[in-house]
Design a protein around this motif. Sequence first.
Motif, PDB file in Angstrom:
ATOM      1  N   GLU A  88       4.990   7.797  -2.443  1.00  0.00           N
ATOM      2  CA  GLU A  88       5.543   6.541  -1.952  1.00  0.00           C
ATOM      3  C   GLU A  88       4.883   5.404  -2.729  1.00  0.00           C
ATOM      4  O   GLU A  88       3.651   5.326  -2.799  1.00  0.00           O
ATOM      5  CB  GLU A  88       5.272   6.402  -0.465  1.00  0.00           C
ATOM      6  CG  GLU A  88       5.825   5.141   0.153  1.00  0.00           C
ATOM      7  CD  GLU A  88       5.526   5.037   1.638  1.00  0.00           C
ATOM      8  OE1 GLU A  88       5.726   3.944   2.193  1.00  0.00           O
ATOM      9  OE2 GLU A  88       5.094   6.040   2.232  1.00  0.00           O
ATOM     10  N   PHE A  89       5.695   4.542  -3.326  1.00  0.00           N
ATOM     11  CA  PHE A  89       5.135   3.509  -4.190  1.00  0.00           C
ATOM     12  C   PHE A  89       5.741   2.143  -3.894  1.00  0.00           C
ATOM     13  O   PHE A  89       6.820   2.025  -3.307  1.00  0.00           O
ATOM     14  CB  PHE A  89       5.333   3.864  -5.667  1.00  0.00           C
ATOM     15  CG  PHE A  89       6.773   3.881  -6.111  1.00  0.00           C
ATOM     16  CD1 PHE A  89       7.367   2.750  -6.668  1.00  0.00           C
ATOM     17  CD2 PHE A  89       7.548   5.030  -5.993  1.00  0.00           C
ATOM     18  CE1 PHE A  89       8.688   2.760  -7.082  1.00  0.00           C
ATOM     19  CE2 PHE A  89       8.866   5.050  -6.405  1.00  0.00           C
ATOM     20  CZ  PHE A  89       9.449   3.908  -6.947  1.00  0.00           C
ATOM     21  N   ILE A  90       5.013   1.132  -4.325  1.00  0.00           N
ATOM     22  CA  ILE A  90       5.456  -0.268  -4.248  1.00  0.00           C
ATOM     23  C   ILE A  90       5.279  -0.877  -5.648  1.00  0.00           C
ATOM     24  O   ILE A  90       4.283  -0.595  -6.326  1.00  0.00           O
ATOM     25  CB  ILE A  90       4.617  -1.065  -3.233  1.00  0.00           C
ATOM     26  CG1 ILE A  90       4.921  -0.622  -1.796  1.00  0.00           C
ATOM     27  CG2 ILE A  90       4.837  -2.571  -3.374  1.00  0.00           C
ATOM     28  CD1 ILE A  90       6.238  -1.106  -1.245  1.00  0.00           C
ATOM     29  N   ILE A  91       6.237  -1.661  -6.065  1.00  0.00           N
ATOM     30  CA  ILE A  91       6.054  -2.495  -7.256  1.00  0.00           C
ATOM     31  C   ILE A  91       6.009  -3.942  -6.769  1.00  0.00           C
ATOM     32  O   ILE A  91       6.943  -4.419  -6.114  1.00  0.00           O
ATOM     33  CB  ILE A  91       7.195  -2.303  -8.275  1.00  0.00           C
ATOM     34  CG1 ILE A  91       7.217  -0.851  -8.771  1.00  0.00           C
ATOM     35  CG2 ILE A  91       7.035  -3.271  -9.451  1.00  0.00           C
ATOM     36  CD1 ILE A  91       8.380  -0.520  -9.685  1.00  0.00           C
ATOM     37  N   GLU A  92       4.891  -4.580  -7.029  1.00  0.00           N
ATOM     38  CA  GLU A  92       4.688  -5.944  -6.552  1.00  0.00           C
ATOM     39  C   GLU A  92       4.366  -6.836  -7.756  1.00  0.00           C
ATOM     40  O   GLU A  92       3.287  -6.748  -8.346  1.00  0.00           O
ATOM     41  CB  GLU A  92       3.544  -5.976  -5.539  1.00  0.00           C
ATOM     42  CG  GLU A  92       3.404  -7.295  -4.801  1.00  0.00           C
ATOM     43  CD  GLU A  92       2.413  -7.205  -3.652  1.00  0.00           C
ATOM     44  OE1 GLU A  92       2.401  -8.108  -2.807  1.00  0.00           O
ATOM     45  OE2 GLU A  92       1.627  -6.217  -3.591  1.00  0.00           O
ATOM     46  N   ASN A  93       5.359  -7.654  -8.145  1.00  0.00           N
ATOM     47  CA  ASN A  93       5.201  -8.542  -9.301  1.00  0.00           C
ATOM     48  C   ASN A  93       4.724  -7.757 -10.535  1.00  0.00           C
ATOM     49  O   ASN A  93       3.719  -8.079 -11.157  1.00  0.00           O
ATOM     50  CB  ASN A  93       4.223  -9.674  -8.984  1.00  0.00           C
ATOM     51  CG  ASN A  93       4.801 -10.646  -7.974  1.00  0.00           C
ATOM     52  OD1 ASN A  93       5.991 -10.997  -8.046  1.00  0.00           O
ATOM     53  ND2 ASN A  93       3.979 -11.079  -7.021  1.00  0.00           N
ATOM     54  N   ASN A  94       5.486  -6.684 -10.849  1.00  0.00           N
ATOM     55  CA  ASN A  94       5.258  -5.852 -12.036  1.00  0.00           C
ATOM     56  C   ASN A  94       4.014  -4.967 -11.954  1.00  0.00           C
ATOM     57  O   ASN A  94       3.646  -4.345 -12.943  1.00  0.00           O
ATOM     58  CB  ASN A  94       5.177  -6.706 -13.313  1.00  0.00           C
ATOM     59  CG  ASN A  94       6.539  -7.222 -13.732  1.00  0.00           C
ATOM     60  OD1 ASN A  94       7.538  -6.525 -13.588  1.00  0.00           O
ATOM     61  ND2 ASN A  94       6.579  -8.446 -14.245  1.00  0.00           N
ATOM     62  N   LYS A  95       3.378  -4.897 -10.791  1.00  0.00           N
ATOM     63  CA  LYS A  95       2.217  -4.039 -10.629  1.00  0.00           C
ATOM     64  C   LYS A  95       2.564  -2.882  -9.698  1.00  0.00           C
ATOM     65  O   LYS A  95       3.106  -3.084  -8.616  1.00  0.00           O
ATOM     66  CB  LYS A  95       1.039  -4.826 -10.066  1.00  0.00           C
ATOM     67  CG  LYS A  95       0.432  -5.813 -11.058  1.00  0.00           C
ATOM     68  CD  LYS A  95      -0.822  -6.460 -10.481  1.00  0.00           C
ATOM     69  CE  LYS A  95      -1.466  -7.407 -11.487  1.00  0.00           C
ATOM     70  NZ  LYS A  95      -2.684  -8.048 -10.948  1.00  0.00           N
ATOM     71  N   LEU A  96       2.204  -1.689 -10.149  1.00  0.00           N
ATOM     72  CA  LEU A  96       2.520  -0.481  -9.385  1.00  0.00           C
ATOM     73  C   LEU A  96       1.391  -0.194  -8.388  1.00  0.00           C
ATOM     74  O   LEU A  96       0.208  -0.238  -8.736  1.00  0.00           O
ATOM     75  CB  LEU A  96       2.687   0.699 -10.335  1.00  0.00           C
ATOM     76  CG  LEU A  96       3.208   2.012  -9.753  1.00  0.00           C
ATOM     77  CD1 LEU A  96       4.601   1.839  -9.180  1.00  0.00           C
ATOM     78  CD2 LEU A  96       3.216   3.096 -10.834  1.00  0.00           C
ATOM     79  N   VAL A  97       1.772   0.098  -7.138  1.00  0.00           N
ATOM     80  CA  VAL A  97       0.824   0.452  -6.094  1.00  0.00           C
ATOM     81  C   VAL A  97       1.269   1.786  -5.472  1.00  0.00           C
ATOM     82  O   VAL A  97       2.455   1.958  -5.154  1.00  0.00           O
ATOM     83  CB  VAL A  97       0.765  -0.634  -4.997  1.00  0.00           C
ATOM     84  CG1 VAL A  97      -0.197  -0.208  -3.887  1.00  0.00           C
ATOM     85  CG2 VAL A  97       0.335  -1.970  -5.591  1.00  0.00           C
ATOM     86  N   ILE A  98       0.339   2.711  -5.297  1.00  0.00           N
ATOM     87  CA  ILE A  98       0.635   4.000  -4.662  1.00  0.00           C
ATOM     88  C   ILE A  98       0.175   3.935  -3.210  1.00  0.00           C
ATOM     89  O   ILE A  98      -1.024   3.809  -2.935  1.00  0.00           O
ATOM     90  CB  ILE A  98      -0.063   5.161  -5.391  1.00  0.00           C
ATOM     91  CG1 ILE A  98       0.336   5.186  -6.860  1.00  0.00           C
ATOM     92  CG2 ILE A  98       0.283   6.484  -4.707  1.00  0.00           C
ATOM     93  CD1 ILE A  98       1.810   5.384  -7.115  1.00  0.00           C
ATOM     94  N   LEU A  99       1.115   3.999  -2.297  1.00  0.00           N
ATOM     95  CA  LEU A  99       0.786   3.892  -0.869  1.00  0.00           C
ATOM     96  C   LEU A  99       0.390   5.227  -0.265  1.00  0.00           C
ATOM     97  O   LEU A  99      -0.479   5.291   0.604  1.00  0.00           O
ATOM     98  CB  LEU A  99       1.986   3.334  -0.094  1.00  0.00           C
ATOM     99  CG  LEU A  99       2.460   1.929  -0.448  1.00  0.00           C
ATOM    100  CD1 LEU A  99       3.616   1.541   0.460  1.00  0.00           C
ATOM    101  CD2 LEU A  99       1.330   0.926  -0.339  1.00  0.00           C
ATOM    102  N   ASP A 100       1.026   6.291  -0.712  1.00  0.00           N
ATOM    103  CA  ASP A 100       0.814   7.575  -0.046  1.00  0.00           C
ATOM    104  C   ASP A 100       1.405   8.682  -0.908  1.00  0.00           C
ATOM    105  O   ASP A 100       2.232   8.425  -1.803  1.00  0.00           O
ATOM    106  CB  ASP A 100       1.483   7.574   1.329  1.00  0.00           C
ATOM    107  CG  ASP A 100       0.910   8.630   2.267  1.00  0.00           C
ATOM    108  OD1 ASP A 100      -0.066   9.303   1.882  1.00  0.00           O
ATOM    109  OD2 ASP A 100       1.440   8.779   3.381  1.00  0.00           O
TER     110      ASP A 100
END
Length: 854
Positions: free
Chosen positions: A298-310
């Motif tokens: 599960e991922f988020i892209i926030e202002n071109n930055k990738l974040v891995i939530l789970d």
Amino acid sequence: MQQNNDSLEYTRIRRVAPIAVNTHGGRAKCLQRLVRLDLPVPETVALSFDAVRKLADGHPLDISALLKTFGDAPLLTVRPSSEDPDWGGPGAMLNVGMNDQRHAELTQTLGPDTADALYLRFVQAYAIHIERLDPEEFENDSATPVRLALKSALDAYENETDEPFPQDVETQLIKVLRSMARAWSGTTARLLRQAKGAPADAGLGLIVQAMSFGVGADESGAGVIQLIDEETGAPLIRGRYKRQAIGRSALTDKTDVMYLTHDARGPSLEVDCPALFEQLTTMTQLCRVKLREEMLVEFIIENNKLVILDAVRVQRSSRAALRSAVQLAEDGIIPKSDALLRIPPRSLTELLHPQVDPTAPRVAFAKGIAASPGGAVGRLVFSSAAAQVSEARGEACILVRRETAPEDIRGMHSSVGVLTERGGVTSHAAVIARGMGVPCVVGASMTINSRKKTITGANGQTLNEGDMITLDGSAGEALIGETKMLPPSKDYWYLQLMEWADAIRDIDVRANADTPADAAMARDFKAQGIGLCRTEHMFFEGDRLTVMREMIFAATHEDRQEAISRLLPMQRSDFIELFRIMQGQPVCIRLLDPPLHEFLPSDRAGAKELAEALDLPLSDVTRRIEWLSEFNPMLGMRGVRLGITFPEIYEMQARAIFEATIEASKLGAPVVPEVMIPLVSAMREVELVKTLVDGVAAAVRNEKGAEFTYRLGVMVETPRAALRAHEIAQHAAFLSFGTNDLTQMAYGLSRDDAGRFMNAYVQQGVFPEDPFHTLDVDGVGELLTIGAARGRKASPKIVLSVCGEHGGNPESIAFCRAAGFDYVSCSPFRVPVARLAAAQLVAAEAKATNLSRK
């Protein structure tokens, strides 16, 4: 950081934090592994199982200290972390910390619509799941502007609780944590997870994580990605991504969802943001390799930055799980032994039978007990005769009976599925259907009208003979009409796994096979011989049954001999075919076991038909049937008692076996048949039958001028035979424990009738499990242990085996292996299950040894 003063403990998830699956749950441990891989994981805090239990009991938690971990005015996500993800848990709570002030700030940074949507979602979730308010009060029409829906939700909350929506973050968070903790310990949640195999005292951890938003001026959104097809296990990039999405829940809205990979049907992340796509797939592949599992990320892209939530294990079919395990082993990510341990043995039955497509629409007509796995489509028939007619016409049929009896075997062979109104997992229909590999549902919620040839479901709907239904033996359902099916799968991945299993297991697996067709199936499933051939099933074929009945009705010894002489070539041809199919592998043939009345009709119409066939008065036939009937046939004149009383039957069978041995040995390797005496309880019985069989063997050798060898053994089915095994073993080459009858006699319990009360007994703890389904290692197991020890002491080289239904049960195989048995024997379709279960015992022991050395 770890907090453990006067209040409850919590732990920041860092590379070296004391986090373990058995103390904090699988999700917490997985997040720590992601941190160790240097993946961009938001700040996260974990509460242990013990802390959550105490929280549910009202113990305090230093919320203020916990919140300082996340900085000023945080927005948080709270998620469950159970030891096994399949055990479930309360739903995640997003946007904890949202209040009027944060709403105003986000209005400036994210825009009013986004801020309103975030606040609205939290108010709704908090009101319904934490305060347990009426969900209808917080529903909103999609056409209603979000600003108005938010105001309405806040007003509804105040009206229902007589106080405004809480603005204090500490108050929100402690209520969320305590509510989720108490939900886990509730009765309903406990029963649900126990149904999934969780222990009664299974713990729950909780994860508190900083929120990441998939909204922003630059590329922003939320998505999920996995690297396999969840149905087949084939490698591919699958998932979805939605721009300007608020959390993963937004992905349930399929509008404007993007593809991950290039697709002609619409925009994709791969085309629009190739660098982010490459980074995402690289991270997901890293998870696969380092976590040694196919993961859903599960991922988020926030202002071109990738974040891995789970990251969680991909939910997949049995077929996909098998392929994934083998592929991970072939890629060198896990050892072969781990691949073996990852596949539940019983899941193989789904691969080896046609299955009802789980994605196809289904309308259930009746629900019952899933007694034999697989799926089938056919027309309803209400008798064995109708089933045979249907088969002759080339039409698939499903046999419906109130409950089946031995005379229904021909009809069951002619059917693609069996549905009964009565019975349990160890009833006649269930046992025979599993042996044949035919789907079966027993104890179904329906009423049969045999005269009108109709069945009426619990909802009052009625079906007639000839109507089409689908039987789902894996789910225990009868479905109206023809439902889409999935073919059985015995592909490369299955064959590779079973090759690895056979390379390490140390107990043999044979098959119970009664006919040449059964033997061919056993050979196909790599059985190491036949451990039980029940010869009575051969007599239920149409022409043979007539001759068998003539023998039973014979008035003189000469007439009986004449009928038996006509059965001889039929038995001989069957045995020749069995020996040919098994190609030199051992074949254990049980002499006739059931009482003679089982070969006779049980109703007046059948008796009249038999009277016509034998040209006898109906009264004579009826009297003969009544004379042969017994008060308790299971404990009456059957097995060895029948052979001693009517020795002509066993003489014929022994001759057929030995003549077939000579003929089959001409076709290939010499055949060494195993002749088994059923229902023995005294040494003298064995002596009498052994004398008879040895005499027949000598006569055949003289008549045919050919030499052969054979092995004579005993089927241990009575408690007395187990206790006197030291005497019996002096005259036997092998002892085969028939645990079906041994369990019945040890408990004084009828297998066919136990289903009426067994569920209540198991639920109330009288029995830990149905003893006909899982071997009772304490009682029946002690009889096996005593019999094995005494038999081996009297005859050290004697071969020991189990040939009941328990032979294919993984838990029972563990007992047999530990007790030193040489092999187990089970129905052909359960042979792969037994092979894998036996291999897992070796793999698990090796793994435990390796761990203890570290």
